[in-house]
Design a protein around this motif. Structure first.
Motif, mmCIF file in Angstrom:
data_model
loop_
_atom_site.group_PDB
_atom_site.id
_atom_site.type_symbol
_atom_site.label_atom_id
_atom_site.label_comp_id
_atom_site.label_asym_id
_atom_site.label_seq_id
_atom_site.Cartn_x
_atom_site.Cartn_y
_atom_site.Cartn_z
ATOM 1 N N THR A 1 8.987 2.130 -3.290
ATOM 2 C CA THR A 1 8.721 2.644 -1.946
ATOM 3 C C THR A 1 9.107 4.116 -1.814
ATOM 4 O O THR A 1 8.382 4.907 -1.188
ATOM 5 N N SER B 1 15.497 3.538 -4.967
ATOM 6 C CA SER B 1 14.363 3.539 -5.899
ATOM 7 C C SER B 1 14.588 2.591 -7.070
ATOM 8 O O SER B 1 13.655 2.294 -7.807
ATOM 9 N N THR C 1 14.513 5.804 2.595
ATOM 10 C CA THR C 1 13.997 4.580 1.973
ATOM 11 C C THR C 1 15.108 3.810 1.264
ATOM 12 O O THR C 1 16.185 4.344 0.993
ATOM 13 N N SER D 1 12.770 -0.644 -5.658
ATOM 14 C CA SER D 1 11.380 -0.626 -5.214
ATOM 15 C C SER D 1 10.755 0.737 -5.479
ATOM 16 O O SER D 1 11.454 1.754 -5.568
ATOM 17 N N LEU E 1 7.267 -3.171 4.263
ATOM 18 C CA LEU E 1 6.943 -3.740 2.961
ATOM 19 C C LEU E 1 6.287 -5.099 3.197
ATOM 20 O O LEU E 1 6.276 -5.597 4.332
ATOM 21 N N GLN F 1 6.097 -2.995 -2.610
ATOM 22 C CA GLN F 1 6.488 -1.712 -2.048
ATOM 23 C C GLN F 1 5.506 -1.230 -0.994
ATOM 24 O O GLN F 1 4.338 -1.619 -0.979
#
Length: 281
Positions: free
Chosen positions: A93, A88, A85, A91, A26, A61
């Motif tokens: 991402t 959520s 990851t 981010s 990131l 992200q």
């Protein structure tokens, strides 16, 4: 089929696991200055800048393109991959990874529902399954269940950074400084929650122990990881000593690492954190 583990740069990992993962970074921005997390900015530099800065940094992200580069390498090698990851809720991402993975076979994306060391111990659990010879699909399915048992709790040394992030008022932060208030936070369902406040580090350490007990206790058959934010681990060492009864007879060694930018931004320097799998209820 050989399986690769891919993470984003917010996962806090011990060195032996860092060397085994592929990392999608990131970006971290301090005002006009932008850094690549874990590439052009390490944890020490992050905390030095955090202490110096009047405003909180922001993170951006990881993009679908960043994941695509890793997925192309997986495809070229004829491998499969499990992607883990940060939550959520923190981010986009995870969504970037899902978008990129739609173009590939044998890529499985898991939202850890956690961050920092919480993601880190999920990665460790994934490697345990990988070393047993499990397939990428099996590992991903197992992680979706096991991630629900992960608890992250943290004792924060100052309310200043929670104030900057708008999570407590200026009045509360000022009073907290005068009264030496140490808040205890948790990460559950991907979100940061304030669990309680204590006066002084010793009471704060006791409150941290209480929160561990409330969660149902620690499953010592699974990975346990402690962490600290800032440049020194002095407060973490004090916590380890104060809570020695938790570890004795259960852990051969107490493993710890530094807390990365996502939690570090809100907690500020001087925080003590712990990630563990709770006992089955």
């Amino acid at each position: 089929m050989k399986v690769r583990i891919i993470v984003d740069s917010t996962a806090d990992l011990m060195p032996e696991y860092k060397s085994r993962v592929s990392v999608v970074p990131l970006t971290v921005r301090f005002g006009e200055e932008e850094y690549i997390d874990g590439v052009t900015m390490d944890h020490k530099t992050f905390y030095e800048k955090l202490i110096e800065s009047d405003v909180l940094p922001t993170t951006s992200q990881a993009t679908p393109d960043a994941f695509t580069k890793e997925f192309e390498a997986v495809k070229a090698a004829g491998e499969a991959a499990v992607v883990i990851t940060l939550s959520s809720c923190f981010s986009g991402t995870y969504q970037s990874a899902v978008i990129a993975a739609a173009e590939y076979e044998n890529i499985y994306v898991v939202d850890s529902g956690s961050v920092a060391m919480g993601s880190g111990i999920l990665v460790e659990f994934a490697f345990g399954l990988l070393d047993e010879g499990r397939s990428a699909e099996d590992i991903a399915c197992a992680l979706e269940e096991e991630k629900k048992k992960i608890v992250v709790v943290a004792l924060v040394d100052t309310l200043e950074y929670l104030k900057k992030g708008g999570r407590v008022s200026k009045a509360v932060a000022f009073a907290g400084g005068v009264l030496n208030i140490k808040p205890v936070l948790s990460v559950t369902n991907g979100e940061i929650h304030m669990l309680g406040k204590a006066r002084g580090s010793k009471m704060g350490n006791n409150l941290l122990v209480q929160e561990i007990e409330k969660a149902g206790g620690i499953d010592f058959d699974r990975p346990v990881l402690l962490g600290y934010s800032g440049i020194t681990d002095a407060l973490l060492q004090k916590y380890i000593e104060d809570s020695r009864h938790i570890w004795e007879g259960h852990l051969k060694e107490i493993r710890y690492t530094t807390v990365g930018s996502v939690i570090g931004t809100h907690a500020g320097p001087g925080a003590v954190a712990m990630a563990f799998f709770k006992n089955a209820q």
